[in-house]
Design a protein around this motif. Structure first.
Motif, PDB file in Angstrom:
ATOM      1  N   CYS A   1      30.948  -0.035  40.361  1.00 21.70           N
ATOM      2  CA  CYS A   1      30.010  -0.891  39.640  1.00 21.70           C
ATOM      3  C   CYS A   1      30.712  -2.224  39.394  1.00 21.70           C
ATOM      4  N   ASP A   2      29.992  -3.175  38.805  1.00 22.67           N
ATOM      5  CA  ASP A   2      30.599  -4.481  38.523  1.00 22.67           C
ATOM      6  C   ASP A   2      30.965  -4.629  37.042  1.00 22.67           C
ATOM      7  N   TYR A   3      31.202  -3.508  36.384  1.00 21.45           N
ATOM      8  CA  TYR A   3      31.697  -3.495  35.002  1.00 21.45           C
ATOM      9  C   TYR A   3      32.930  -4.387  34.919  1.00 21.45           C
ATOM     10  N   PRO A   4      32.908  -5.432  34.084  1.00 14.83           N
ATOM     11  CA  PRO A   4      33.959  -6.453  34.187  1.00 14.83           C
ATOM     12  C   PRO A   4      35.294  -6.089  33.564  1.00 14.83           C
ATOM     13  N   PHE A   5      35.309  -5.206  32.568  1.00 13.24           N
ATOM     14  CA  PHE A   5      36.511  -5.032  31.766  1.00 13.24           C
ATOM     15  C   PHE A   5      37.617  -4.259  32.481  1.00 13.24           C
ATOM     16  N   LEU A   6      37.288  -3.503  33.499  1.00 14.44           N
ATOM     17  CA  LEU A   6      38.315  -2.756  34.216  1.00 14.44           C
ATOM     18  C   LEU A   6      38.652  -3.394  35.556  1.00 14.44           C
ATOM     19  N   ARG A   7      38.110  -4.551  35.817  1.00 14.89           N
ATOM     20  CA  ARG A   7      38.453  -5.232  37.056  1.00 14.89           C
ATOM     21  C   ARG A   7      39.886  -5.746  37.017  1.00 14.89           C
ATOM     22  N   HIS A   8      40.491  -5.805  38.178  1.00 11.93           N
ATOM     23  CA  HIS A   8      41.870  -6.253  38.299  1.00 11.93           C
ATOM     24  C   HIS A   8      42.042  -7.643  37.685  1.00 11.93           C
ATOM     25  N   GLY A   9      41.087  -8.532  37.916  1.00 12.24           N
ATOM     26  CA  GLY A   9      41.191  -9.889  37.403  1.00 12.24           C
ATOM     27  C   GLY A   9      41.241  -9.943  35.892  1.00 12.24           C
ATOM     28  N   PHE A  10      40.505  -9.063  35.221  1.00 11.50           N
ATOM     29  CA  PHE A  10      40.506  -9.039  33.759  1.00 11.50           C
ATOM     30  C   PHE A  10      41.848  -8.547  33.237  1.00 11.50           C
ATOM     31  N   LEU A  11      42.339  -7.436  33.776  1.00  8.75           N
ATOM     32  CA  LEU A  11      43.611  -6.881  33.319  1.00  8.75           C
ATOM     33  C   LEU A  11      44.772  -7.806  33.662  1.00  8.75           C
TER      34      LEU A  11
ATOM     35  N   GLN B   1      43.733   6.417  45.629  1.00  7.41           N
ATOM     36  CA  GLN B   1      42.761   7.453  45.315  1.00  7.41           C
ATOM     37  C   GLN B   1      42.392   7.529  43.837  1.00  7.41           C
ATOM     38  N   ALA B   2      43.257   7.012  42.972  1.00  6.82           N
ATOM     39  CA  ALA B   2      42.967   7.073  41.534  1.00  6.82           C
ATOM     40  C   ALA B   2      43.793   6.020  40.811  1.00  6.82           C
ATOM     41  N   ALA B   3      43.306   5.622  39.635  1.00  8.43           N
ATOM     42  CA  ALA B   3      44.017   4.632  38.817  1.00  8.43           C
ATOM     43  C   ALA B   3      43.614   4.799  37.360  1.00  8.43           C
ATOM     44  N   LEU B   4      44.560   4.485  36.485  1.00  7.20           N
ATOM     45  CA  LEU B   4      44.314   4.545  35.048  1.00  7.20           C
ATOM     46  C   LEU B   4      45.033   3.383  34.377  1.00  7.20           C
ATOM     47  N   PRO B   5      44.304   2.506  33.667  1.00  6.60           N
ATOM     48  CA  PRO B   5      44.977   1.446  32.891  1.00  6.60           C
ATOM     49  C   PRO B   5      45.680   2.079  31.699  1.00  6.60           C
TER      50      PRO B   5
ATOM     51  N   VAL C   1      34.591  -1.421  24.417  1.00  8.99           N
ATOM     52  CA  VAL C   1      33.387  -1.442  25.247  1.00  8.99           C
ATOM     53  C   VAL C   1      33.373  -0.204  26.136  1.00  8.99           C
ATOM     54  N   GLN C   2      32.371   0.642  25.952  1.00 12.98           N
ATOM     55  CA  GLN C   2      32.279   1.874  26.728  1.00 12.98           C
ATOM     56  C   GLN C   2      32.178   1.569  28.217  1.00 12.98           C
ATOM     57  N   GLY C   3      32.886   2.365  29.026  1.00 17.63           N
ATOM     58  CA  GLY C   3      32.841   2.160  30.463  1.00 17.63           C
ATOM     59  C   GLY C   3      33.791   3.091  31.185  1.00 17.63           C
ATOM     60  N   PRO C   4      33.949   2.922  32.495  1.00 18.73           N
ATOM     61  CA  PRO C   4      34.888   3.767  33.245  1.00 18.73           C
ATOM     62  C   PRO C   4      36.319   3.513  32.793  1.00 18.73           C
ATOM     63  N   ARG C   5      37.133   4.556  32.846  1.00 21.48           N
ATOM     64  CA  ARG C   5      38.542   4.428  32.494  1.00 21.48           C
ATOM     65  C   ARG C   5      39.430   5.088  33.554  1.00 21.48           C
ATOM     66  N   LEU C   6      39.294   6.396  33.731  1.00 19.46           N
ATOM     67  CA  LEU C   6      40.094   7.097  34.728  1.00 19.46           C
ATOM     68  C   LEU C   6      39.338   7.064  36.051  1.00 19.46           C
ATOM     69  N   LEU C   7      39.751   6.163  36.931  1.00 23.09           N
ATOM     70  CA  LEU C   7      39.061   5.976  38.206  1.00 23.09           C
ATOM     71  C   LEU C   7      39.643   6.941  39.235  1.00 23.09           C
ATOM     72  N   ALA C   8      38.810   7.769  39.844  1.00 20.11           N
ATOM     73  CA  ALA C   8      39.314   8.758  40.794  1.00 20.11           C
ATOM     74  C   ALA C   8      38.273   9.046  41.863  1.00 20.11           C
ATOM     75  N   ARG C   9      38.738   9.084  43.101  1.00 25.37           N
ATOM     76  CA  ARG C   9      37.835   9.409  44.213  1.00 25.37           C
ATOM     77  C   ARG C   9      37.583  10.903  44.313  1.00 25.37           C
ATOM     78  N   CYS C  10      38.462  11.736  43.753  1.00 24.99           N
ATOM     79  CA  CYS C  10      38.309  13.180  43.860  1.00 24.99           C
ATOM     80  C   CYS C  10      38.943  13.844  42.644  1.00 24.99           C
ATOM     81  N   SER C  11      38.589  15.096  42.416  1.00 22.05           N
ATOM     82  CA  SER C  11      39.110  15.831  41.265  1.00 22.05           C
ATOM     83  C   SER C  11      40.610  16.067  41.381  1.00 22.05           C
ATOM     84  N   GLN C  12      41.127  16.172  42.610  1.00 24.54           N
ATOM     85  CA  GLN C  12      42.550  16.415  42.808  1.00 24.54           C
ATOM     86  C   GLN C  12      43.390  15.245  42.288  1.00 24.54           C
ATOM     87  N   SER C  13      42.959  14.029  42.587  1.00 23.16           N
ATOM     88  CA  SER C  13      43.711  12.861  42.127  1.00 23.16           C
ATOM     89  C   SER C  13      43.609  12.697  40.623  1.00 23.16           C
ATOM     90  N   ARG C  14      42.445  13.017  40.048  1.00 22.97           N
ATOM     91  CA  ARG C  14      42.299  12.970  38.593  1.00 22.97           C
ATOM     92  C   ARG C  14      43.232  13.993  37.941  1.00 22.97           C
TER      93      ARG C  14
END
Length: 374
Positions: free
Chosen positions: A23-33, A63-67, A108-121
């Motif tokens: 999605c285009d949720y702005p707060f977790l974008r690389h540019g914001f961080l 495959q996954a990322a967490l700020p 601001v509610q939104g995605p946090r733990l970004l993962a393509r699959c359950s294994q990476s999470r």
């Protein structure tokens, strides 16, 4: 798969990090961080030491990322754990450092733990468990996440904490008068009276976005932002460079409004937007004007949502005064895992707190201004 810990967000290319967002949720974008870190607003010296987690597969595809941040205090979080810290320290142990998975200064509610699959999470959650047992941490906290990772967090022993914010919803209004038509007559009069009080002071509003956000504009806005903190005897969380950098990297996400009187800007407010929502973040005024805060931060944002066809307006944390202006109570969540015996004590406390928050949300709905329907 392999996991890495980054000491700065710039250690991974922006297109790889943003590729995990669906999605285009702005707060977790690389540019914001990156703007937070590169501007010096977030750094170890300020108690926010970056410790981001990333997971790669055998082909070196992300495959996954967490700020993630190693925190030395609990400021700038908006989920308050000061009493937990006091209890832990009374037992003779250090509450800090702790791990915080969040967007700094952004409730601001939104995605946090970004993962393509359950294994990476799962790999990230396993790594955090190891850190909790080996790195001298009091606990781990994941703030304002959406529901997609709840089952995995609960299965890993984290406990949920609920909060309540107030959001305004655009139900297909053609204009502000349509919104007024959905309200009872007494509230309609109050809205018009508040807005008229601003107009009668000779104040108008000027919106800026995209290429209009020049360095001169940011120099003009920053004193308004800083004034909100300085009036409370606090230092601003964000440096002037943050806004300049964000304006360069994410101009399409930014909305800025100035309040003008007799050709002079007297207040300003900073918003971010994605395809569905407008997020009110920062506001400031150097002098006092009757009802100007409500107009600049609420009514102007509502009109902006209607004009852009946005569905929701999140005007920031707290503020029961939003209820009577049409902002509905919405539950938010965070998740926590602490050292024993603090974890069990907090878990017991949160059982009752969650029920209390849910009851508060239901009670708050009776103060909304909308006409009752059969």
């Amino acid at each position: 798969m392999k996991i890495r810990q980054l000491v700065r967000i710039q250690d991974i290319p922006g297109n790889q990090w943003d590729g995990l967002l669906d999605c285009d949720y702005p707060f977790l974008r690389h540019g914001f961080l990156a703007a937070l870190e590169d501007s010096g607003s977030v750094c170890a010296e300020r108690g926010w030491e970056p410790a981001h987690l990333v997971v790669f597969d055998e082909a070196d595809q992300l495959q996954a990322a967490l700020p993630l941040y190693r925190k030395m205090h609990s400021y700038g979080e908006y989920v308050f754990d000061f009493q937990w810290a006091q209890a832990w320290e009374r037992s003779g142990r250090d509450y800090y450092p702790k791990y915080l998975a969040a967007v700094p200064f952004s409730p601001v509610q939104g995605p946090r733990l970004l993962a393509r699959c359950s294994q990476s999470r799962a790999l990230i959650l396993e790594f955090l468990d190891q850190e909790l047992s080996q790195a001298g941490l009091s606990g781990m906290h994941l703030l304002f996440n959406q529901d997609d990772g709840n089952d995995a967090l609960e299965a890993a022993g984290w406990v949920q904490r609920l909060g309540c914010q107030f959001h305004w919803f655009n139900r297909g209004y053609a204009g502000f008068d349509d919104f007024l038509g959905a309200c009872n007559s007494r509230k309609r009069k109050n809205f018009r009276k508040e807005r008229l009080a601003v107009t009668e002071q000779g104040i108008s509003f000027h919106w800026l976005a995209g290429a209009e956000l020049t360095s001169t504009v940011w120099d003009q806005f920053y004193p308004f932002y800083a004034a909100t903190y300085l009036k409370r005897g606090q230092h601003p969380y964000l440096t002037p460079e943050f806004f300049q950098m964000l304006g360069e990297s994410m101009p399409e996400s930014i909305r800025l409004v100035f309040a003008r009187q007799e050709g002079r800007d007297v207040a300003g407010a900073f918003f971010l937007a994605d395809q569905d929502s407008l997020y009110g973040r920062y506001w400031g005024c150097l002098e006092e004007y009757d009802r100007l805060h409500f107009e600049t931060c609420f009514y102007q944002g509502m009109e902006r949502c209607i004009a852009e066809g946005l569905k929701r307006f999140d005007a920031g944390a707290q503020g029961e005064h939003k209820l009577i202006r049409g902002f509905e109570p919405v539950l938010t969540q965070s998740w926590h895992k602490l050292q024993e015996p603090l974890h069990d004590a907090v878990a017991d406390f949160l059982v009752g707190e969650r029920e209390g928050v849910k009851a508060y949300q239901l009670d708050a709905q009776q103060y909304l201004p909308y006409r009752q329907t059969e």
